[in-house]
Design a protein around this motif. Sequence first.
Motif, PDB file in Angstrom:
ATOM      1  N   GLU A  14      35.654  27.405  41.157  1.00  0.00           N
ATOM      2  CA  GLU A  14      34.429  27.362  40.356  1.00  0.00           C
ATOM      3  C   GLU A  14      33.224  27.747  41.204  1.00  0.00           C
ATOM      4  O   GLU A  14      32.297  28.404  40.717  1.00  0.00           O
ATOM      5  N   ARG A  15      33.227  27.344  42.464  1.00  0.00           N
ATOM      6  CA  ARG A  15      32.130  27.720  43.365  1.00  0.00           C
ATOM      7  C   ARG A  15      32.061  29.236  43.515  1.00  0.00           C
ATOM      8  O   ARG A  15      30.980  29.819  43.545  1.00  0.00           O
ATOM      9  N   ILE A  16      33.217  29.866  43.631  1.00  0.00           N
ATOM     10  CA  ILE A  16      33.261  31.315  43.811  1.00  0.00           C
ATOM     11  C   ILE A  16      32.716  32.027  42.581  1.00  0.00           C
ATOM     12  O   ILE A  16      31.817  32.863  42.674  1.00  0.00           O
ATOM     13  N   VAL A  17      33.247  31.699  41.423  1.00  0.00           N
ATOM     14  CA  VAL A  17      32.837  32.378  40.189  1.00  0.00           C
ATOM     15  C   VAL A  17      31.370  32.103  39.881  1.00  0.00           C
ATOM     16  O   VAL A  17      30.608  33.030  39.558  1.00  0.00           O
ATOM     17  N   THR A  18      30.943  30.875  40.025  1.00  0.00           N
ATOM     18  CA  THR A  18      29.549  30.525  39.746  1.00  0.00           C
ATOM     19  C   THR A  18      28.609  31.201  40.741  1.00  0.00           C
ATOM     20  O   THR A  18      27.540  31.682  40.371  1.00  0.00           O
ATOM     21  N   GLY A  19      29.022  31.265  42.000  1.00  0.00           N
ATOM     22  CA  GLY A  19      28.195  31.904  43.020  1.00  0.00           C
ATOM     23  C   GLY A  19      28.031  33.391  42.789  1.00  0.00           C
ATOM     24  O   GLY A  19      26.923  33.928  42.884  1.00  0.00           O
ATOM     25  N   LEU A  34      39.105  35.575  38.165  1.00  0.00           N
ATOM     26  CA  LEU A  34      39.279  35.382  39.596  1.00  0.00           C
ATOM     27  C   LEU A  34      40.720  35.679  40.002  1.00  0.00           C
ATOM     28  O   LEU A  34      40.987  36.178  41.100  1.00  0.00           O
ATOM     29  N   PHE A  35      41.653  35.421  39.104  1.00  0.00           N
ATOM     30  CA  PHE A  35      43.068  35.634  39.387  1.00  0.00           C
ATOM     31  C   PHE A  35      43.361  37.093  39.731  1.00  0.00           C
ATOM     32  O   PHE A  35      44.351  37.382  40.394  1.00  0.00           O
ATOM     33  N   ASP A  36      42.488  38.019  39.324  1.00  0.00           N
ATOM     34  CA  ASP A  36      42.661  39.427  39.692  1.00  0.00           C
ATOM     35  C   ASP A  36      42.477  39.640  41.193  1.00  0.00           C
ATOM     36  O   ASP A  36      42.968  40.617  41.747  1.00  0.00           O
ATOM     37  N   ALA A  37      41.754  38.734  41.854  1.00  0.00           N
ATOM     38  CA  ALA A  37      41.478  38.858  43.287  1.00  0.00           C
ATOM     39  C   ALA A  37      42.310  37.901  44.135  1.00  0.00           C
ATOM     40  O   ALA A  37      42.747  38.247  45.223  1.00  0.00           O
ATOM     41  N   VAL A  38      42.508  36.689  43.639  1.00  0.00           N
ATOM     42  CA  VAL A  38      43.204  35.651  44.402  1.00  0.00           C
ATOM     43  C   VAL A  38      43.745  34.620  43.417  1.00  0.00           C
ATOM     44  O   VAL A  38      43.144  34.370  42.375  1.00  0.00           O
ATOM     45  N   ASP A  39      44.870  34.031  43.744  1.00  0.00           N
ATOM     46  CA  ASP A  39      45.430  32.963  42.917  1.00  0.00           C
ATOM     47  C   ASP A  39      44.658  31.678  43.213  1.00  0.00           C
ATOM     48  O   ASP A  39      44.738  31.147  44.328  1.00  0.00           O
ATOM     49  N   PRO A  40      43.880  31.154  42.255  1.00  0.00           N
ATOM     50  CA  PRO A  40      43.082  29.954  42.504  1.00  0.00           C
ATOM     51  C   PRO A  40      43.923  28.748  42.928  1.00  0.00           C
ATOM     52  O   PRO A  40      43.488  27.969  43.774  1.00  0.00           O
ATOM     53  N   ASP A  41      45.115  28.601  42.369  1.00  0.00           N
ATOM     54  CA  ASP A  41      45.971  27.478  42.751  1.00  0.00           C
ATOM     55  C   ASP A  41      46.446  27.618  44.192  1.00  0.00           C
ATOM     56  O   ASP A  41      46.495  26.645  44.944  1.00  0.00           O
ATOM     57  N   ALA A  42      46.796  28.839  44.590  1.00  0.00           N
ATOM     58  CA  ALA A  42      47.218  29.075  45.971  1.00  0.00           C
ATOM     59  C   ALA A  42      46.060  28.839  46.937  1.00  0.00           C
ATOM     60  O   ALA A  42      46.249  28.273  48.016  1.00  0.00           O
ATOM     61  N   LEU A  43      44.863  29.238  46.548  1.00  0.00           N
ATOM     62  CA  LEU A  43      43.688  29.024  47.376  1.00  0.00           C
ATOM     63  C   LEU A  43      43.466  27.536  47.622  1.00  0.00           C
ATOM     64  O   LEU A  43      43.226  27.108  48.749  1.00  0.00           O
ATOM     65  N   GLY A  58      40.453  26.171  58.434  1.00  0.00           N
ATOM     66  CA  GLY A  58      40.667  27.605  58.524  1.00  0.00           C
ATOM     67  C   GLY A  58      39.754  28.337  57.568  1.00  0.00           C
ATOM     68  O   GLY A  58      38.829  27.759  56.996  1.00  0.00           O
ATOM     69  N   HIS A  59      40.034  29.619  57.403  1.00  0.00           N
ATOM     70  CA  HIS A  59      39.232  30.408  56.465  1.00  0.00           C
ATOM     71  C   HIS A  59      40.101  31.495  55.851  1.00  0.00           C
ATOM     72  O   HIS A  59      41.139  31.863  56.397  1.00  0.00           O
ATOM     73  N   VAL A  60      39.656  31.966  54.709  1.00  0.00           N
ATOM     74  CA  VAL A  60      40.325  33.050  54.004  1.00  0.00           C
ATOM     75  C   VAL A  60      39.244  33.921  53.382  1.00  0.00           C
ATOM     76  O   VAL A  60      38.193  33.427  52.964  1.00  0.00           O
ATOM     77  N   GLY A  61      39.482  35.210  53.364  1.00  0.00           N
ATOM     78  CA  GLY A  61      38.516  36.140  52.789  1.00  0.00           C
ATOM     79  C   GLY A  61      39.188  37.110  51.835  1.00  0.00           C
ATOM     80  O   GLY A  61      40.363  37.444  52.004  1.00  0.00           O
ATOM     81  N   PHE A  62      38.446  37.557  50.847  1.00  0.00           N
ATOM     82  CA  PHE A  62      38.952  38.504  49.859  1.00  0.00           C
ATOM     83  C   PHE A  62      37.765  39.108  49.118  1.00  0.00           C
ATOM     84  O   PHE A  62      36.630  38.640  49.233  1.00  0.00           O
TER      85      PHE A  62
END
Length: 84
Positions: A14-19, A34-43, A58-62
């Motif tokens: 939600e932070r990603i989409v809202t941001g 968002l699922f087109d870019a990353v699986d929210p559950d996996a994130l 850690g960190h992850v980028g996409f």
Amino acid sequence: MGQSLAVDTDEVHERIVTGVAALEGVDPMALPPLFDAVDPDALAAIFATTESGGRRAGHVGFTYAEHQVTVEFDESGEPVVTIG
């Protein structure tokens, strides 16, 4: 240059989409899923508390909606979302 956004939600997806919506000046529903870019559950699972109760760091980028998104977690468990 990225922008870290404080969003009033505990859910990192939600932070990603809202941001991104705030940066674009659009309603979050106008963005691609968002699922087109990353699986929210996996994130969420990547940085979930371990079975022993420890926190992962850690960190992850996409790329999402033409923005570079970085999600960083430290031992406090509080994610920081940076959108560039």
